[in-house]
Structure formats: C-alpha cells, structure tokens
Design an enzyme around this catalytic site. Structure first.
Site, PDB file in Angstrom:
ATOM      1  N   LYS A 215       0.844  -1.202   0.000  1.00 33.38           N
ATOM      2  CA  LYS A 215       0.000   0.000   0.000  1.00 33.38           C
ATOM      3  C   LYS A 215       0.879   1.252   0.000  1.00 33.38           C
ATOM      4  O   LYS A 215       2.005   1.203   0.474  1.00 33.38           O
ATOM      5  CB  LYS A 215      -0.876   0.018   1.270  1.00 33.38           C
TER       6      LYS A 215
ATOM      7  N   ASP B 206      -7.657  -2.996  10.478  1.00 30.44           N
ATOM      8  CA  ASP B 206      -8.130  -4.051   9.583  1.00 30.44           C
ATOM      9  C   ASP B 206      -8.589  -5.306  10.340  1.00 30.44           C
ATOM     10  O   ASP B 206      -8.941  -6.310   9.736  1.00 30.44           O
ATOM     11  CB  ASP B 206      -7.043  -4.399   8.561  1.00 30.44           C
TER      12      ASP B 206
ATOM     13  N   ARG C  60     -10.401 -11.472   1.802  1.00 25.74           N
ATOM     14  CA  ARG C  60     -11.202 -12.572   1.259  1.00 25.74           C
ATOM     15  C   ARG C  60     -10.436 -13.892   1.314  1.00 25.74           C
ATOM     16  O   ARG C  60     -11.045 -14.967   1.412  1.00 25.74           O
ATOM     17  CB  ARG C  60     -11.641 -12.221  -0.175  1.00 25.74           C
TER      18      ARG C  60
HETATM   19  N1  BES Z   1      -8.250  -3.702   4.289  1.00 30.59           N
HETATM   20  C1  BES Z   1      -8.315  -3.321   2.930  1.00 30.59           C
HETATM   21  C2  BES Z   1      -9.573  -2.529   2.609  1.00 30.59           C
HETATM   22  C3  BES Z   1      -9.591  -1.100   3.042  1.00 30.59           C
HETATM   23  C4  BES Z   1      -8.792  -0.169   2.411  1.00 30.59           C
HETATM   24  C5  BES Z   1     -10.454  -0.679   4.004  1.00 30.59           C
HETATM   25  C6  BES Z   1      -8.846   1.154   2.781  1.00 30.59           C
HETATM   26  C7  BES Z   1     -10.515   0.645   4.371  1.00 30.59           C
HETATM   27  C8  BES Z   1      -9.711   1.568   3.771  1.00 30.59           C
HETATM   28  C9  BES Z   1      -8.311  -4.561   2.038  1.00 30.59           C
HETATM   29  O1  BES Z   1      -7.544  -5.605   2.490  1.00 30.59           O
HETATM   30  C10 BES Z   1      -7.748  -4.131   0.728  1.00 30.59           C
HETATM   31  O2  BES Z   1      -6.606  -3.768   0.692  1.00 30.59           O
HETATM   32  N2  BES Z   1      -8.558  -4.177  -0.302  1.00 30.59           N
HETATM   33  C11 BES Z   1      -8.154  -3.751  -1.599  1.00 30.59           C
HETATM   34  C12 BES Z   1      -8.727  -4.710  -2.600  1.00 30.59           C
HETATM   35  C13 BES Z   1      -8.212  -4.507  -3.995  1.00 30.59           C
HETATM   36  C14 BES Z   1      -6.756  -4.864  -4.068  1.00 30.59           C
HETATM   37  C15 BES Z   1      -9.029  -5.353  -4.939  1.00 30.59           C
HETATM   38  C16 BES Z   1      -8.677  -2.336  -1.821  1.00 30.59           C
HETATM   39  O3  BES Z   1      -9.802  -2.052  -1.430  1.00 30.59           O
HETATM   40  O4  BES Z   1      -7.930  -1.523  -2.366  1.00 30.59           O
HETATM   41 ZN    ZN Z   2      -7.257  -5.737   4.491  1.00 32.92          ZN
HETATM   42 MN    MN Z   3      -5.530  -5.405   1.900  1.00 30.84          MN
END
Ligand code: BES
Ligand code: ZN
Ligand code: MN
Length: 512
Positions: free
Chosen positions: A291, A302, A365
């Site tokens: 990230k 998370d 997931r």
């Molecule tokens: N924990 C994150 C989702 C998230 C991101 C929640 C920012 C709140 C704020 C999750 O694990 C994630 O990184 N999801 C990705 C999925 C994508 C790679 C398809 C996302 O949402 O960017």
């Molecule tokens: Zn996550």
């Molecule tokens: Mn993630």
C-alpha cells in the site's frame, strides 16, 4: 502489560436505574430536561420552574439556549431546587422529533454533561415522544449516546488524563408502569456499550500491541469471564485443516496466525447457531502489492471485523440471550517479506477450490474464505461475516452505512432492519451472478480480484463461492468501523447492528 488495563471496564460499572418520584424533590448533580420549539417546558420542567421561582423561564427568555436540536444551556444551583444543575436541551418541534433528532439531542446533552463536572444525572428526556420509536428505543439510544461521549482510549498514553465518569444515571419515568421496559432497555444499551468499548479498544490498539496473539488472548479473557467455550487453532492445526488460502497470507509475517473459535450456548444444544465471522488482519500493509505510505497507519483497523464480533458476543453473553452463537476469527498480519504471497501465486483453499492471487492486498477474502468453509461444520442457521474488506465500499457508501451483500433476502432484510433499529445502518448491494465473470482466471478456479468496477460486489462474489451451503450475509465495514482525521478512532460499529440482529434472532424483540 498495558493491554491488561482493559479500558472498557468502567462502562460496565455504572448503575443505570429508573425513578418515578417528582424531580423537584430529588437531589441530583444534574437534571437533564427537554425544551421544545416555542420554548415549551415539559410537565417536569414546569414543576421545576415553579419550585425555582421561574428560574427556567428566565433562562429561556435570556436566549442563551440555541435553536439547533441538541443545543444546551446549564443553570447552576437554582434557588428552591435540590439539584446542583439543570441542563436544558433543545428538542425542536415535537412533530419533528424523530429518531435522528432524538439521537442528536441525547448526544448534545451527553457531550455537555462530560464538560460539566457532574458525576450523576437525572434524565427527563423520556417525557418527549419520539416519532415511530418507543420508550425502550429511547432508553437504549440514550445509553449509546453516553457510551459515545464518555469513551476514551488512553491505554497508550504515558499519563492517564483523569477521565470524565458518571457514577449514576437515573431515568425519570412519567408513569411507573414503564419501569421494567425502561430498565431492560437500559441494560441492553449498557451491554451494547460494553461490547462497543471492547471492540473500540482492540481497534485502537496499534499493530505492535494488537497481534493475532493479542486477539486470541482477548477471546480467552472473554471466554473466561462469561463461561464460554473457546478454542484457538495454531498454524499446525490450520495446516492439518488445509486452510491453504488463510495460511498463504499468514506466511508473510513472523507473527503466528491464530484461528479463534468461541461458542456461546444460550439455547438447547440442538438449536442451530448463528455463526459470526470477523476479519482479523491486525495490520494490512498490502503484502508484496504494498500500500502507499499515506494513511497506512489506519490499517491497524483491519481487524475491526474481528473486534466487532467479539464485542457482539460480549453483549450477547451479558444479556444471556436464548440462542446459540459461534464466533470464528481468522487472524494474521499481511506484510511483505521473502515468504509472502507474490502476485500470480496459486493457492488451494480449504474448500479445494484454487485461487490465483493477482493482488496480495486483497487478503481479507483469502482468510475469510477458509473460515466460511470451516463454518459448515456447525450446521449454521445463518452465517454473517464482518470485514473491513474494500476501499471501494468507502467510495460507494461513504462513512454512513456499512455495505451488505447476501445470498438470502430474508437474512439481508433482517440485518437492514436491525441496523435501522440500532441507528447503525447498512445498505444492501446486488450479488447478481453476472459479477462472477470478473473473477475468471486462466490459471486457477478463480482470481482474488475482479478489477476496479464494483469492487465491493466482486469481493462478496468471491466470498459467496465459499458460502453455498448455508444462508450467508457479508457486512463490509471499511467505511464505518473507524473515523479518520482529528477524530481518528474506532467507532465500535457494527456492534449495535449485530446485537439487535441477534436479539431479534433470539425472539426477544426490543421493548418486550
Ligand atoms: N483492508 C483493505 C480494505 C480497506 C482499504 C479498508 C482502505 C478501508 C480503507 C483490504 O484488504 C484491501 O486492501 N482491499 C483492496 C482490494 C483490492 C486490491 C481489490 C482495496 O480495497 O484496495
Ligand atoms: Zn485488508
Ligand atoms: Mn488489503
């Protein structure tokens, strides 16, 4: 260790009670009184005004009370009264006093209360009628407003600020017959607040202090204090279960993964349980699909899905609800390392289905799918998973409603109703088969991402492939579990929604 201080406990110790004797004859640190538009006092207000030689009317005439719902003005040591303070709260037009406005009023009053030094309250807002809601609802929401205003997190501050606390809260009844209803609703509110505080504390703890092991310890504490059965599966157990998907995320970190199982038995053993599954990523750096640095600290949140199912179970146990509940928490970190998942890796889930990991940041997931397969063994009445799953959900619904997707409309409806009742709303999104196409992979049974379009839906579509054997719903709490910015902190959502849902499942409807 700092974590052992358990900041949520003070909430459980405050006695909420009811009283029916005339307010002007009672000693109290602060009487909280509603004022409607047109500066009208309630019956209790009129009695207090008479006893204080018109002190309340004088204050109303002064114009010091604002005219937005929840505005307050405080009168100190009014002559003729036994109370130290009278707080007037502006309620607006009686015809407009709906659920939203009552909550605003209660929040305004609680915030002001916190700023005064008053440690006990005599609450008279029950005299106002709230459109479409009963007195039980008012009482429950009042306690929730209290929890919100008085919660603070200081486990990680070197010097504890002396927290504002209430030592007593009395609900003034206009009719004695309301007593049992209000008392039960106050207790329900307290149980929810205690559950929320637990969830908030765990959420606010940073990743170095809240690891999978910490969550397992919290689960064992909860089990001990509420006589629940608990089991914590270790990496070896997970290997034996062939949870290849969950393990693939866990192997990028040095912290050992845990799979937490809690059983609450409030009904006959044969009764099928509600299974709650919570995403427990104690820190999500994204893995090799790292990230960006900005706001990455917020990925300590998370594990809020896990925290919320623990909080809900805490409340269920406190209330002794007559139903069976199983809580499942897959928990690990998602970090980049030499052993971490790589984009393109293919793993085999516990269900036997293979997954191509195109983005290691779609890890939620990957851990949830194995937990959903594990849930089959409980022959569940239904399964609800709770997860900070997608940034896309924040784009779609913002910070007001949680996302809801389900393979069963009655279950979805029950969750929407519970959210509405609890003022902790969720909103259903479609889970049409067409979305499954986005998960097609050339190398495995499915890919773990479906592109930018409909990101919340494709995440749920992925999960639905592991939830074919029971009624299932998924709550995406990415936008609602915590706040960013200067009020950064965990919200405790969706504990109120979950508890109201479970109360309804147990056949104990609020207000009865
Ligand atoms: N924990 C994150 C989702 C998230 C991101 C929640 C920012 C709140 C704020 C999750 O694990 C994630 O990184 N999801 C990705 C999925 C994508 C790679 C398809 C996302 O949402 O960017
Ligand atoms: Zn996550
Ligand atoms: Mn993630």
């Amino acid at each position: 260790m700092i974590v052992d201080q358990k900041a949520h406990l003070p909430f459980a110790e405050i006695p909420f009670s009811t009283t029916h004797s005339p307010v002007e004859k009672q000693r109290s640190a602060c009487v909280v009184l509603g004022v409607s538009a047109a500066r009208k006092l309630s019956p209790t207000g009129l009695a207090l005004d008479a006893a204080s030689f018109g002190a309340l009317t004088a204050l109303l005439k002064s114009g010091d009370l604002g005219t937005t719902v929840g505005a307050t003005a405080v009168l100190y040591r009014p002559a003729g009264l036994l109370c130290e303070r009278v707080m007037l709260v502006y309620l607006g037009k009686p015809a407009e006093l709906d659920a939203r406005n009552y909550r605003k009023a209660a929040q305004g009053a609680m915030a002001r209360l916190k700023d005064t030094g008053a440690t006990e309250v005599l609450w008279c807002l029950g005299e106002a009628t709230v459109k479409g809601r009963d007195l039980a609802w008012q009482a429950e929401q009042t306690v929730l407003a209290y929890g919100d205003a008085f919660y603070r997190f200081e486990l990680t501050k070197s010097e504890a600020v002396k927290p504002a606390v209430l030592r007593g809260f009395k609900w003034h009844l206009s009719e004695r017959v309301q007593r049992d209803t209000v008392q039960a609703a106050l207790a329900r509110g307290m149980a929810i607040v205690a559950g929320m505080s637990l969830a908030r504390d765990l959420g606010n703890l940073p990743g170095n202090l809240c690891t999978p092991t910490t969550l397992a310890d919290a689960a064992m504490d909860l089990a001990e204090s509420h006589h629940l059965a608990v089991e914590v599966l270790e990496r070896m157990d997970l290997e034996r279960l062939e949870m290849g998907s969950f393990l693939s995320v866990a192997k990028g970190s040095d912290e050992p993964p845990k799979f937490i199982i809690l059983h609450y038995q409030g009904a006959a053993a044969e009764q099928r349980p509600v299974v709650l599954v919570g995403k427990g990523i104690t820190f999500d750096a994204g893995g090799i699909s790292l990230k960006p640095a900005a706001e990455m600290d917020e990925m300590k949140y998370d594990m809020c899905g896990a925290a919320s199912v623990l909080g809900a179970l805490h409340a269920v146990a406190e209330l002794g609800l007559p139903l069976n509940v199983v809580v499942l928490i897959p928990t690990c970190e998602n970090l980049p390392s030499g052993r971490a998942n790589k984009p393109g890796d293919v793993v085999t889930s516990m269900s036997g289905q293979t997954i191509e990991i195109l983005n290691t940041d779609a890890e939620g997931r990957l851990i949830l799918c194995d937990a959903l397969t594990y849930a089959e063994r409980f022959n569940p009445a239904c399964v609800v998973d709770v997860a900070t799953l997608t940034g896309a959900c924040v784009i779609a619904l913002g910070h007001v409603t949680s996302g809801l997707l389900a393979n069963d409309d009655a279950l979805a409806h029950a969750l929407v109703k519970a959210g509405e009742q609890a003022a902790d709303p969720c909103w259903q999104m479609p889970l049409f088969d067409e979305y499954q196409d986005q998960l097609k992979s050339n190398f495995a049974d499915m890919a773990n991402i479906g592109g930018r379009a409909g990101g919340t839906i494709t995440a749920a579509a992925f999960l639905s492939r592991f939830a074919k054997k029971y009624k299932w719903a998924h709550l995406d709490i990415a936008g609602t579990a915590w706040k960013s910015g200067k009020d950064k902190g965990s919200t405790g959502r969706p504990v109120p929604l979950l508890v109201n849902f479970l109360i309804a499942q147990a056949g104990r409807h609020p207000g009865k």
